[in-house]
Design a protein around this motif. Structure first.
Motif, PDB file in Angstrom:
ATOM      1  N   GLN A  22       0.864  -1.176   0.000  1.00 10.96           N
ATOM      2  CA  GLN A  22       0.000   0.000   0.000  1.00 10.96           C
ATOM      3  C   GLN A  22       0.901   1.227   0.000  1.00 10.96           C
ATOM      4  OE1 GLN A  22      -2.518   0.540   3.469  1.00 10.96           O
ATOM      5  NE2 GLN A  22      -4.175   1.329   2.189  1.00 10.96           N
ATOM      6  N   MET A  79       3.993   0.587   2.363  1.00  6.95           N
ATOM      7  CA  MET A  79       3.765  -0.351   3.453  1.00  6.95           C
ATOM      8  C   MET A  79       3.522  -1.705   2.815  1.00  6.95           C
ATOM      9  SD  MET A  79       3.438  -0.361   6.819  1.00  6.95           S
ATOM     10  CE  MET A  79       2.391   0.685   7.809  1.00  6.95           C
ATOM     11  N   PHE A  83       2.332  -5.501   3.339  1.00  3.11           N
ATOM     12  CA  PHE A  83       1.557  -6.345   4.237  1.00  3.11           C
ATOM     13  C   PHE A  83       1.676  -7.802   3.820  1.00  3.11           C
ATOM     14  CE2 PHE A  83      -0.451  -3.164   6.707  1.00  3.11           C
ATOM     15  CZ  PHE A  83      -0.747  -2.104   5.883  1.00  3.11           C
ATOM     16  N   LEU A  91      -8.529 -13.535   4.778  1.00  3.77           N
ATOM     17  CA  LEU A  91      -7.139 -13.107   4.869  1.00  3.77           C
ATOM     18  C   LEU A  91      -6.883 -12.514   6.245  1.00  3.77           C
ATOM     19  CD1 LEU A  91      -6.669 -11.250   1.461  1.00  3.77           C
ATOM     20  CD2 LEU A  91      -5.938 -13.559   2.045  1.00  3.77           C
ATOM     21  N   PHE A 116      -4.114 -10.319   8.131  1.00  2.93           N
ATOM     22  CA  PHE A 116      -2.986  -9.466   7.782  1.00  2.93           C
ATOM     23  C   PHE A 116      -2.080  -9.224   8.981  1.00  2.93           C
ATOM     24  CE2 PHE A 116      -3.613  -7.785   3.531  1.00  2.93           C
ATOM     25  CZ  PHE A 116      -4.926  -8.154   3.270  1.00  2.93           C
ATOM     26  N   GLY A 117      -0.810  -9.074   8.675  1.00  4.05           N
ATOM     27  CA  GLY A 117       0.120  -8.557   9.664  1.00  4.05           C
ATOM     28  C   GLY A 117      -0.008  -7.048   9.752  1.00  4.05           C
ATOM     29  N   GLU A 118       0.770  -6.453  10.633  1.00  6.63           N
ATOM     30  CA  GLU A 118       0.678  -5.018  10.842  1.00  6.63           C
ATOM     31  C   GLU A 118       1.499  -4.225   9.832  1.00  6.63           C
ATOM     32  OE1 GLU A 118      -0.999  -4.582  15.228  1.00  6.63           O
ATOM     33  OE2 GLU A 118       0.952  -3.670  14.821  1.00  6.63           O
ATOM     34  N   GLY A 119       2.233  -4.920   9.002  1.00  2.00           N
ATOM     35  CA  GLY A 119       2.914  -4.245   7.914  1.00  2.00           C
ATOM     36  C   GLY A 119       4.362  -3.895   8.208  1.00  2.00           C
ATOM     37  N   ARG A 145       6.931  -0.943   6.942  1.00  2.00           N
ATOM     38  CA  ARG A 145       7.032   0.283   6.147  1.00  2.00           C
ATOM     39  C   ARG A 145       8.430   0.379   5.560  1.00  2.00           C
ATOM     40  NH1 ARG A 145       4.139   4.415   5.276  1.00  2.00           N
ATOM     41  NH2 ARG A 145       2.680   3.993   6.967  1.00  2.00           N
ATOM     42  N   TYR A 185     -13.015  -4.991   5.445  1.00  3.55           N
ATOM     43  CA  TYR A 185     -11.949  -4.763   6.408  1.00  3.55           C
ATOM     44  C   TYR A 185     -12.026  -3.326   6.910  1.00  3.55           C
ATOM     45  CZ  TYR A 185      -9.553  -8.913   4.539  1.00  3.55           C
ATOM     46  OH  TYR A 185      -9.227 -10.190   4.150  1.00  3.55           O
ATOM     47  N   GLN A 215      -9.231  -0.468   8.344  1.00  2.00           N
ATOM     48  CA  GLN A 215      -7.808  -0.205   8.495  1.00  2.00           C
ATOM     49  C   GLN A 215      -7.619   1.127   9.198  1.00  2.00           C
ATOM     50  OE1 GLN A 215      -5.584   0.376   4.852  1.00  2.00           O
ATOM     51  NE2 GLN A 215      -3.661  -0.278   5.787  1.00  2.00           N
ATOM     52  N   GLY A 272      -1.338   3.351   9.740  1.00  2.00           N
ATOM     53  CA  GLY A 272      -0.121   2.664  10.152  1.00  2.00           C
ATOM     54  C   GLY A 272      -0.306   1.213  10.520  1.00  2.00           C
ATOM     55  N   GLU A 273      -1.517   0.694  10.309  1.00  2.00           N
ATOM     56  CA  GLU A 273      -1.770  -0.700  10.674  1.00  2.00           C
ATOM     57  C   GLU A 273      -2.291  -1.480   9.479  1.00  2.00           C
ATOM     58  OE1 GLU A 273      -3.018   0.405  15.267  1.00  2.00           O
ATOM     59  OE2 GLU A 273      -4.189  -1.064  14.144  1.00  2.00           O
ATOM     60  N   GLY A 274      -2.285  -2.806   9.613  1.00  2.00           N
ATOM     61  CA  GLY A 274      -2.812  -3.648   8.562  1.00  2.00           C
ATOM     62  C   GLY A 274      -4.328  -3.709   8.608  1.00  2.00           C
ATOM     63  N   PRO A 275      -4.951  -4.070   7.492  1.00  2.90           N
ATOM     64  CA  PRO A 275      -6.412  -4.230   7.486  1.00  2.90           C
ATOM     65  C   PRO A 275      -6.846  -5.318   8.460  1.00  2.90           C
ATOM     66  CG  PRO A 275      -5.527  -4.201   5.242  1.00  2.90           C
ATOM     67  CD  PRO A 275      -4.362  -4.333   6.163  1.00  2.90           C
ATOM     68  N   LEU A 316      -9.976  -7.832   9.395  1.00  5.52           N
ATOM     69  CA  LEU A 316     -11.182  -8.397   8.812  1.00  5.52           C
ATOM     70  C   LEU A 316     -12.408  -8.151   9.691  1.00  5.52           C
ATOM     71  CD1 LEU A 316     -12.350 -10.280   6.548  1.00  5.52           C
ATOM     72  CD2 LEU A 316     -11.971 -12.162   8.146  1.00  5.52           C
ATOM     73  N   LEU A 368     -10.570   3.569   7.774  1.00  4.38           N
ATOM     74  CA  LEU A 368     -10.695   3.308   6.342  1.00  4.38           C
ATOM     75  C   LEU A 368     -11.377   1.962   6.179  1.00  4.38           C
ATOM     76  CD1 LEU A 368      -9.924   4.176   3.412  1.00  4.38           C
ATOM     77  CD2 LEU A 368      -7.826   2.836   3.717  1.00  4.38           C
TER      78      LEU A 368
END
Lengths: 116, 110
Positions: free
Chosen positions: A37, A89, A91, A105, A107-110, A112, B35, B37, B40-43, B45, B86
């Motif tokens: 992203q 970022m 993910f 899915l 997701f991890g926290e990403g 950057r 999702y 979001q 600064g974080e991941g989506p 679910l 988001l």
């Protein structure tokens, strides 16, 4: 609760350098993904991985990118020679199955990535 | 590549109001996920819908999957500042991977 973990949370690198982003998916999951992203833009699919091989990849995932599951728990994304436009970022995600309700899915926290 | 559209792009409302956001595609979804979001974080679910016409409720959130499985809506009742974020829909198209929409950025003001 099981979760997807990613390291590093933030990496700054010089253009042209190699970067490896690491992910530990949920342990019983079978499908693994990388998304990215770019700031202010939408989440874009990069690659999916199943049974130790790439099952699908997008146009973004060119020869500069590679993925690996080296040891049965980690799932890595390597960018061979970073470009400014790789700043984003990244993910990691995993799922038990490939679709339906069990294809959710997680997701991890990403991570950057900032390329200077 | 299949495309998802989400509307509105931005939404700013007062606490206590109701709202609906939409996700549309010209193609049929195999399944669809919503999702949320935060910066600064991941989506994260919220829900998965699979069957055309399906309605799922998650506290004050109601998700509906269109009969033709080309669209979905998310309705929030009595929005709270904690709902700010988001909201992304992600569609799974037959034989492909999840594709994300651009998102609706919701701001709930106290």
């Amino acid at each position: 609760e099981p979760e997807v973990t990613q390291t590093p949370s933030h990496q700054v690198t010089q253009m042209g350098q190699e970067v490896i982003l690491r992910c530990v998916p949920i342990s019983n999951h079978l499908y693994f993904y990388w998304y990215r992203q770019i700031l202010g833009q939408k989440v874009e699919f990069l690659v999916s991985f199943y049974n130790n091989e790439i099952s699908e990849k997008s146009e973004i995932f060119d020869d500069q990118f590679s993925v690996e599951r080296p040891d049965g728990s980690n799932f890595t994304l390597k960018i061979r020679s970073t470009k400014l436009e790789d700043s984003a970022m990244y993910f990691c995600a995993s799922s038990l199955l490939a679709g339906g309700v069990s294809g959710e899915l997680f997701f991890g926290e990403g991570s950057r990535l900032t390329v200077l | 590549t299949q495309l998802l559209e989400q509307s509105p792009q931005f939404l700013s409302i007062q606490e206590g109001e109701n709202l609906t956001v939409y996700c549309n595609s010209s193609s049929v979804f195999s399944s669809l996920q919503w999702y949320r979001q935060e910066p600064g974080e991941g989506p994260v679910l919220l829900v998965t819908v699979v069957t055309g016409g399906e309605v799922k409720k998650l506290k004050r959130l109601t998700f509906q999957f269109g009969d033709a499985r080309k669209d979905s809506s998310l309705h929030i009742t009595a929005a709270q500042p904690g709902d700010t974020g988001l909201y992304l829909c992600a569609g799974l198209f037959y034989g492909q991977n999840f594709v994300f929409g651009p998102g609706t950025r919701l701001s709930v003001l106290p």
